[in-house]
Design a protein around this motif. Sequence first.
Motif, PDB file in Angstrom:
ATOM      1  N   THR A 162       1.963 -16.287   0.886  1.00  0.00           N
ATOM      2  CA  THR A 162       2.597 -15.496   1.916  1.00  0.00           C
ATOM      3  C   THR A 162       2.777 -14.026   1.436  1.00  0.00           C
ATOM      4  N   MET A 163       2.969 -13.931   0.243  1.00  0.00           N
ATOM      5  CA  MET A 163       3.441 -12.420  -0.587  1.00  0.00           C
ATOM      6  C   MET A 163       2.226 -11.769  -0.998  1.00  0.00           C
ATOM      7  N   SER A 164       0.865 -12.300  -1.017  1.00  0.00           N
ATOM      8  CA  SER A 164       0.025 -11.767  -1.607  1.00  0.00           C
ATOM      9  C   SER A 164      -0.584 -10.456  -0.659  1.00  0.00           C
ATOM     10  N   GLY A 165      -0.530 -10.632   0.558  1.00  0.00           N
ATOM     11  CA  GLY A 165      -0.836  -9.649   1.305  1.00  0.00           C
ATOM     12  C   GLY A 165      -0.159  -8.589   1.164  1.00  0.00           C
ATOM     13  N   PHE A 166       1.183  -8.729   1.534  1.00  0.00           N
ATOM     14  CA  PHE A 166       2.293  -7.854   0.883  1.00  0.00           C
ATOM     15  C   PHE A 166       1.865  -6.757  -0.064  1.00  0.00           C
ATOM     16  N   SER A 167       1.836  -7.595  -1.111  1.00  0.00           N
ATOM     17  CA  SER A 167       1.484  -7.099  -2.504  1.00  0.00           C
ATOM     18  C   SER A 167       0.249  -6.401  -2.767  1.00  0.00           C
ATOM     19  N   LEU A 168      -0.827  -6.560  -1.982  1.00  0.00           N
ATOM     20  CA  LEU A 168      -2.019  -5.850  -1.939  1.00  0.00           C
ATOM     21  C   LEU A 168      -1.510  -4.218  -1.042  1.00  0.00           C
ATOM     22  N   ALA A 169      -0.826  -4.657   0.042  1.00  0.00           N
ATOM     23  CA  ALA A 169      -0.519  -3.464   0.901  1.00  0.00           C
ATOM     24  C   ALA A 169       0.431  -2.591   0.184  1.00  0.00           C
ATOM     25  N   VAL A 170       1.460  -3.015  -0.563  1.00  0.00           N
ATOM     26  CA  VAL A 170       2.282  -2.047  -1.413  1.00  0.00           C
ATOM     27  C   VAL A 170       1.362  -1.457  -2.449  1.00  0.00           C
ATOM     28  N   PHE A 171       0.451  -2.103  -3.095  1.00  0.00           N
ATOM     29  CA  PHE A 171      -0.404  -1.433  -4.036  1.00  0.00           C
ATOM     30  C   PHE A 171      -1.401  -0.452  -3.404  1.00  0.00           C
ATOM     31  N   ALA A 172      -1.721  -0.707  -1.962  1.00  0.00           N
ATOM     32  CA  ALA A 172      -2.643   0.342  -1.638  1.00  0.00           C
ATOM     33  C   ALA A 172      -1.940   1.622  -1.248  1.00  0.00           C
ATOM     34  N   PHE A 173      -0.581   1.368  -0.472  1.00  0.00           N
ATOM     35  CA  PHE A 173       0.236   2.276  -0.140  1.00  0.00           C
ATOM     36  C   PHE A 173       0.821   3.278  -1.497  1.00  0.00           C
ATOM     37  N   SER A 174       1.042   2.655  -2.482  1.00  0.00           N
ATOM     38  CA  SER A 174       1.372   3.357  -3.621  1.00  0.00           C
ATOM     39  C   SER A 174       0.276   4.279  -4.084  1.00  0.00           C
ATOM     40  N   MET A 220      -4.547  -1.594   3.300  1.00  0.00           N
ATOM     41  CA  MET A 220      -2.915  -1.501   3.592  1.00  0.00           C
ATOM     42  C   MET A 220      -2.745  -2.189   4.845  1.00  0.00           C
ATOM     43  N   THR A 221      -3.644  -1.805   5.845  1.00  0.00           N
ATOM     44  CA  THR A 221      -3.486  -2.474   7.065  1.00  0.00           C
ATOM     45  C   THR A 221      -3.772  -4.106   6.868  1.00  0.00           C
ATOM     46  N   LEU A 222      -4.971  -4.355   6.367  1.00  0.00           N
ATOM     47  CA  LEU A 222      -5.366  -5.882   6.156  1.00  0.00           C
ATOM     48  C   LEU A 222      -4.332  -6.584   5.358  1.00  0.00           C
ATOM     49  N   GLY A 223      -3.607  -5.978   4.400  1.00  0.00           N
ATOM     50  CA  GLY A 223      -2.733  -6.583   3.458  1.00  0.00           C
ATOM     51  C   GLY A 223      -1.527  -6.930   4.639  1.00  0.00           C
ATOM     52  N   ILE A 224      -0.988  -5.939   5.556  1.00  0.00           N
ATOM     53  CA  ILE A 224       0.174  -6.308   6.258  1.00  0.00           C
ATOM     54  C   ILE A 224      -0.254  -7.402   7.378  1.00  0.00           C
ATOM     55  N   ASN A 282      -8.786  11.124  -3.473  1.00  0.00           N
ATOM     56  CA  ASN A 282      -8.454  12.007  -2.145  1.00  0.00           C
ATOM     57  C   ASN A 282      -9.663  12.504  -1.384  1.00  0.00           C
ATOM     58  N   SER A 283     -10.787  11.675  -1.403  1.00  0.00           N
ATOM     59  CA  SER A 283     -11.904  11.898  -0.584  1.00  0.00           C
ATOM     60  C   SER A 283     -11.552  11.116   0.630  1.00  0.00           C
ATOM     61  N   LEU A 284     -12.609  11.308   1.524  1.00  0.00           N
ATOM     62  CA  LEU A 284     -12.569  10.774   2.879  1.00  0.00           C
ATOM     63  C   LEU A 284     -12.561   9.128   2.850  1.00  0.00           C
ATOM     64  N   ALA A 285     -13.599   8.762   2.326  1.00  0.00           N
ATOM     65  CA  ALA A 285     -13.688   7.269   1.883  1.00  0.00           C
ATOM     66  C   ALA A 285     -12.601   6.639   1.142  1.00  0.00           C
ATOM     67  N   TRP A 286     -12.082   7.307   0.122  1.00  0.00           N
ATOM     68  CA  TRP A 286     -11.008   6.967  -0.602  1.00  0.00           C
ATOM     69  C   TRP A 286      -9.715   6.422   0.035  1.00  0.00           C
ATOM     70  N   ASN A 287      -9.367   7.710   1.040  1.00  0.00           N
ATOM     71  CA  ASN A 287      -8.322   7.476   1.889  1.00  0.00           C
ATOM     72  C   ASN A 287      -8.402   6.460   3.013  1.00  0.00           C
ATOM     73  N   LEU A 288      -9.643   6.451   3.570  1.00  0.00           N
ATOM     74  CA  LEU A 288      -9.934   5.445   4.540  1.00  0.00           C
ATOM     75  C   LEU A 288      -9.898   3.913   4.034  1.00  0.00           C
ATOM     76  N   ALA A 289     -10.340   3.993   2.742  1.00  0.00           N
ATOM     77  CA  ALA A 289     -10.408   2.503   2.195  1.00  0.00           C
ATOM     78  C   ALA A 289      -9.020   1.961   1.793  1.00  0.00           C
ATOM     79  N   LEU A 290      -8.234   2.756   1.692  1.00  0.00           N
ATOM     80  CA  LEU A 290      -6.750   2.333   1.267  1.00  0.00           C
ATOM     81  C   LEU A 290      -6.179   2.280   2.649  1.00  0.00           C
ATOM     82  N   LEU A 291      -6.407   3.010   3.406  1.00  0.00           N
ATOM     83  CA  LEU A 291      -5.437   2.860   4.961  1.00  0.00           C
ATOM     84  C   LEU A 291      -5.875   1.453   5.232  1.00  0.00           C
ATOM     85  N   VAL A 292      -7.142   1.149   5.319  1.00  0.00           N
ATOM     86  CA  VAL A 292      -7.585  -0.129   5.884  1.00  0.00           C
ATOM     87  C   VAL A 292      -7.043  -1.234   5.200  1.00  0.00           C
TER      88      VAL A 292
END
Length: 364
Positions: free
Chosen positions: A63-75, A190-194, A178-188
């Motif tokens: 249940t919490m694995s997705g939240f952990s990945l989202a927190v890691f991506a957000f951090s 984080m969304t998928l983790g949530i 901090n590149s466009l691909a880097w930011n986009l990958a982390l944002l997506v």
Amino acid sequence: MAAKGSKSTESDAFIPLPDPYGEGFEYSEDPIENTRNQWGVLEKRRLSAGRIARHPVLMLWRTMSGFSLAVFAFSSLLYAPIIDSLNGFIFILIPFILIAVAPTVVAGESAWQAMQARISLREQGGVRDGKKHALRAQPGMDRILESLNDQRRNNLVLTLLSSLTVVLLMLASAVTANSLAWNLALLVAMTLGIAQTFHGFFSYAFIRQLGDPFPSIVFHAPTHHPTQLGSVLGDLLVAHLDPDLFLEWEEWQKLFRKALIPGHITKQALERLLYILHLHMEEELTTQMAHDELLSFISQERFEKLLLDEDGRFNWRTIQRLIAHSRGWQPEAFLLLDRLQNDLLSGAPPLLRAEWRMDVALDE
């Protein structure tokens, strides 16, 4: 000549056809036995994987694995060195996600395949009595199959969300920070983790049902309800059995009939058995009291095999489980039984002598 010709023709008719496989190569494969073995393997796998999947620790991690990945991506979005410092250690996410996903997927697929094998086995007459049953055509079976398919869909969504999140995190660790691909990958990611976290909460009930000894009863919704109850607990219990379990219950009733002490009516004895087990489950009777009551109409020689066999399909505990399942569907009927019992124990004359009793709880 004609007579001789007819004799030779008749003798030729009894000549057996040659065996194309030759001696020692006869076709000896039994399709029913193959299906039975296949079902046995799938059933063991379903039970084993299901018990692992519904372990409290694994259920919490799933249940919490997705939240952990989202927190890691957000951090990592807030502070880039977090993901950059992992380097090759980012691959350690793969086994952690497999632990969360694999048991659930294996149990769900095994449950679906085991049900298909069970249906085939019933249709071939390969279960105990040898009678063929069109299990797929029984009322309520379509809902059971659809629920098993829902489990598979949930597992597919879980697998996609988990794998895509991990892949995007690995991609982010490989590209320039901090590149466009880097930011986009982390944002997506984080969304998928949530999204995976919400999916884990919504599908939590499905996971708790994995590894159940009665795999179909939790999905079965009664389609027929008796208008008159000859035996209250017995009819309620039977009405809430799934089609496959109902056939097994009929087989168990034959054993129950043989285990009765001569002079007892089967229907009344079964109702008494269910009520004693119900009272024991409600802690109105101790185990010893329930045991003594049951021995008053069940023979001592057959009692252990009938109710205390842990490997048996139906025993003391599993029958109580079926009673609890019926109570979950029809709580008003059990509340009425409890009130009648309390009235009898209280001994109130207006209640005991009344020819009729009306209880509005049955209309709720």
